[in-house]
Design a protein around this motif. Structure first.
Motif, PDB file in Angstrom:
ATOM      1  N   GLN A  75     -43.225 -42.566  70.800  1.00  0.00           N
ATOM      2  CA  GLN A  75     -42.892 -42.075  72.135  1.00  0.00           C
ATOM      3  C   GLN A  75     -41.386 -42.038  72.336  1.00  0.00           C
ATOM      4  O   GLN A  75     -40.829 -41.113  72.937  1.00  0.00           O
ATOM      5  CB  GLN A  75     -43.553 -42.954  73.210  1.00  0.00           C
ATOM      6  N   ARG A 102     -39.230 -41.631  69.953  1.00  0.00           N
ATOM      7  CA  ARG A 102     -38.723 -40.544  69.107  1.00  0.00           C
ATOM      8  C   ARG A 102     -38.931 -39.186  69.776  1.00  0.00           C
ATOM      9  O   ARG A 102     -38.111 -38.275  69.612  1.00  0.00           O
ATOM     10  CB  ARG A 102     -39.436 -40.607  67.753  1.00  0.00           C
ATOM     11  N   LEU A 103     -40.006 -39.047  70.509  1.00  0.00           N
ATOM     12  CA  LEU A 103     -40.272 -37.774  71.184  1.00  0.00           C
ATOM     13  C   LEU A 103     -39.192 -37.423  72.197  1.00  0.00           C
ATOM     14  O   LEU A 103     -39.000 -36.249  72.529  1.00  0.00           O
ATOM     15  CB  LEU A 103     -41.642 -37.826  71.874  1.00  0.00           C
ATOM     16  N   SER A 104     -38.514 -38.420  72.713  1.00  0.00           N
ATOM     17  CA  SER A 104     -37.453 -38.179  73.699  1.00  0.00           C
ATOM     18  C   SER A 104     -36.108 -37.903  73.042  1.00  0.00           C
ATOM     19  O   SER A 104     -35.135 -37.589  73.734  1.00  0.00           O
ATOM     20  CB  SER A 104     -37.333 -39.382  74.642  1.00  0.00           C
ATOM     21  N   ASP A 105     -36.031 -38.032  71.726  1.00  0.00           N
ATOM     22  CA  ASP A 105     -34.797 -37.782  70.986  1.00  0.00           C
ATOM     23  C   ASP A 105     -34.980 -36.483  70.206  1.00  0.00           C
ATOM     24  O   ASP A 105     -35.555 -36.471  69.120  1.00  0.00           O
ATOM     25  CB  ASP A 105     -34.507 -38.951  70.040  1.00  0.00           C
ATOM     26  N   GLN A 106     -34.499 -35.383  70.762  1.00  0.00           N
ATOM     27  CA  GLN A 106     -34.754 -34.074  70.177  1.00  0.00           C
ATOM     28  C   GLN A 106     -34.236 -33.966  68.754  1.00  0.00           C
ATOM     29  O   GLN A 106     -34.914 -33.415  67.869  1.00  0.00           O
ATOM     30  CB  GLN A 106     -34.107 -32.986  71.040  1.00  0.00           C
ATOM     31  N   ARG A 107     -33.066 -34.506  68.495  1.00  0.00           N
ATOM     32  CA  ARG A 107     -32.492 -34.407  67.156  1.00  0.00           C
ATOM     33  C   ARG A 107     -33.336 -35.179  66.137  1.00  0.00           C
ATOM     34  O   ARG A 107     -33.599 -34.678  65.040  1.00  0.00           O
ATOM     35  CB  ARG A 107     -31.058 -34.943  67.160  1.00  0.00           C
ATOM     36  N   GLU A 108     -33.769 -36.377  66.486  1.00  0.00           N
ATOM     37  CA  GLU A 108     -34.581 -37.182  65.584  1.00  0.00           C
ATOM     38  C   GLU A 108     -35.950 -36.538  65.372  1.00  0.00           C
ATOM     39  O   GLU A 108     -36.490 -36.530  64.257  1.00  0.00           O
ATOM     40  CB  GLU A 108     -34.745 -38.596  66.158  1.00  0.00           C
ATOM     41  N   LEU A 109     -36.515 -35.996  66.431  1.00  0.00           N
ATOM     42  CA  LEU A 109     -37.810 -35.334  66.317  1.00  0.00           C
ATOM     43  C   LEU A 109     -37.719 -34.127  65.388  1.00  0.00           C
ATOM     44  O   LEU A 109     -38.600 -33.906  64.545  1.00  0.00           O
ATOM     45  CB  LEU A 109     -38.297 -34.910  67.698  1.00  0.00           C
ATOM     46  N   GLU A 110     -36.657 -33.353  65.517  1.00  0.00           N
ATOM     47  CA  GLU A 110     -36.465 -32.189  64.659  1.00  0.00           C
ATOM     48  C   GLU A 110     -36.287 -32.607  63.206  1.00  0.00           C
ATOM     49  O   GLU A 110     -36.764 -31.921  62.289  1.00  0.00           O
ATOM     50  CB  GLU A 110     -35.266 -31.376  65.133  1.00  0.00           C
ATOM     51  N   ARG A 111     -35.628 -33.730  62.970  1.00  0.00           N
ATOM     52  CA  ARG A 111     -35.437 -34.213  61.602  1.00  0.00           C
ATOM     53  C   ARG A 111     -36.788 -34.532  60.965  1.00  0.00           C
ATOM     54  O   ARG A 111     -37.047 -34.152  59.822  1.00  0.00           O
ATOM     55  CB  ARG A 111     -34.535 -35.452  61.598  1.00  0.00           C
ATOM     56  N   ARG A 170     -38.782 -31.261  60.334  1.00  0.00           N
ATOM     57  CA  ARG A 170     -38.256 -30.501  59.195  1.00  0.00           C
ATOM     58  C   ARG A 170     -38.630 -31.179  57.878  1.00  0.00           C
ATOM     59  O   ARG A 170     -39.026 -30.515  56.915  1.00  0.00           O
ATOM     60  CB  ARG A 170     -36.736 -30.382  59.316  1.00  0.00           C
TER      61      ARG A 170
END
Length: 285
Positions: free
Chosen positions: A66, A68-77, A80
């Motif tokens: 949860q 991590r879902l609020s951290d766009q950069r980490e979620l995108e990592r 990917r």
């Protein structure tokens, strides 16, 4: 699934990327997966092979995810990294991708759970073998946008009274500052005409969307209609179709030609994207 243990500070877990048949273990060489602490590896199942990685369980608790879902950069990592592994495996053999953050408490838990889904994996692999997913977005022809503009223009030319004139608002008036005879009737007629034009343009746009979906659907093995994708505020285009199609690899050039032909025939803007790993056609696993 994600971890739910109360104390997982020192525990490991098994992250599953995909299930496949006869994978090439060298295809993902050099890919870190979702962590640099352990390699991406194989996990043998009864009939298939899972592509997995050992991760820290504490990184995949509900609370951690949860956050991590609020951290766009980490979620995108993470997204990917997950997609990179799935893509290289799928390029080498028929592959059923699993959703991001599919995690089990250990290899045995993963093996037991995935083995229970053997029938579903077999059906999915049969469906998607030698196929790819393609996205098609269709935007309304210019006439639809023109109709919207015409409606706005009609509203801007409404007849004015003395208050409108004193406020500097536009309108058609007589020399004494009163609306010209018949101005109100003319305005209503323009408004009705603009409304008819807008309705006709909307109907034409919907027919265009149905035509594209039907034609591409005939070429595809399967299809799914999706919700229209949100447009940036600076993008004035009107999206009338957002769909994804499962298309045999041998028909990819035919698909590209078809979308170009439909764009020329309908006047709509058609965006074709892909090929992608067929996430949309493997079912819930």
């Amino acid at each position: 699934m994600r971890q739910h243990d109360a104390d997982v500070s020192d525990a490991n877990a098994t992250y599953v990327f995909a299930v496949c048949r006869d994978p090439d273990p060298y295809s993902w060489a050099g890919l870190p997966g979702v962590t640099h602490e352990a390699p991406v590896r194989l996990l043998a199942l009864d009939s298939f092979t899972a592509i997995v990685q050992t991760v820290r369980a504490r990184d995949f608790t509900d609370e951690a995810w949860q956050s991590r879902l609020s951290d766009q950069r980490e979620l995108e990592r993470y997204a990917r990294a997950h997609h990179d592994v799935v893509s290289v495996v799928a390029a080498a053999c028929p592959t059923v991708p699993l959703p991001m953050a599919t995690v089990y408490h250990a290899d045995e838990r993963a093996r037991d759970a995935l083995t229970k889904e053997t029938a579903r994996f077999r059906a999915a692999l049969k469906r998607i073998a030698h196929h790819a997913e393609w996205g098609v977005k269709v935007y309304a022809p210019p006439a639809a946008t023109a109709a919207t503009a015409a409606t706005a223009a009609t509203a801007a030319t409404a007849p004015t009274d003395d208050a409108d004139r004193r406020a500097g608002r536009p309108g058609v008036t007589t020399g004494r500052g009163r609306p010209a005879a018949g101005a109100g009737l003319a305005y209503l007629e323009r408004k009705r005409g603009a409304q008819r034009l807008r309705e006709r343009s909307q109907e034409d746009a919907l027919r265009t969307a149905e035509t594209v979906d039907e034609q591409v659907g005939r070429l595809a093995t399967a299809s799914r209609r999706l919700r229209p994708h949100p447009q940036p505020s600076t993008d004035r285009r009107v999206q009338i179709l957002n769909a994804t199609y499962l298309v045999a690899e041998r028909r990819s050039e035919e698909l590209a030609l078809l979308t170009r032909t439909l764009q020329e025939r309908t006047g709509a803007q058609i965006e074709l994207s892909g090929p992608w790993v067929p996430y949309s056609f493997v079912g819930e696993v």
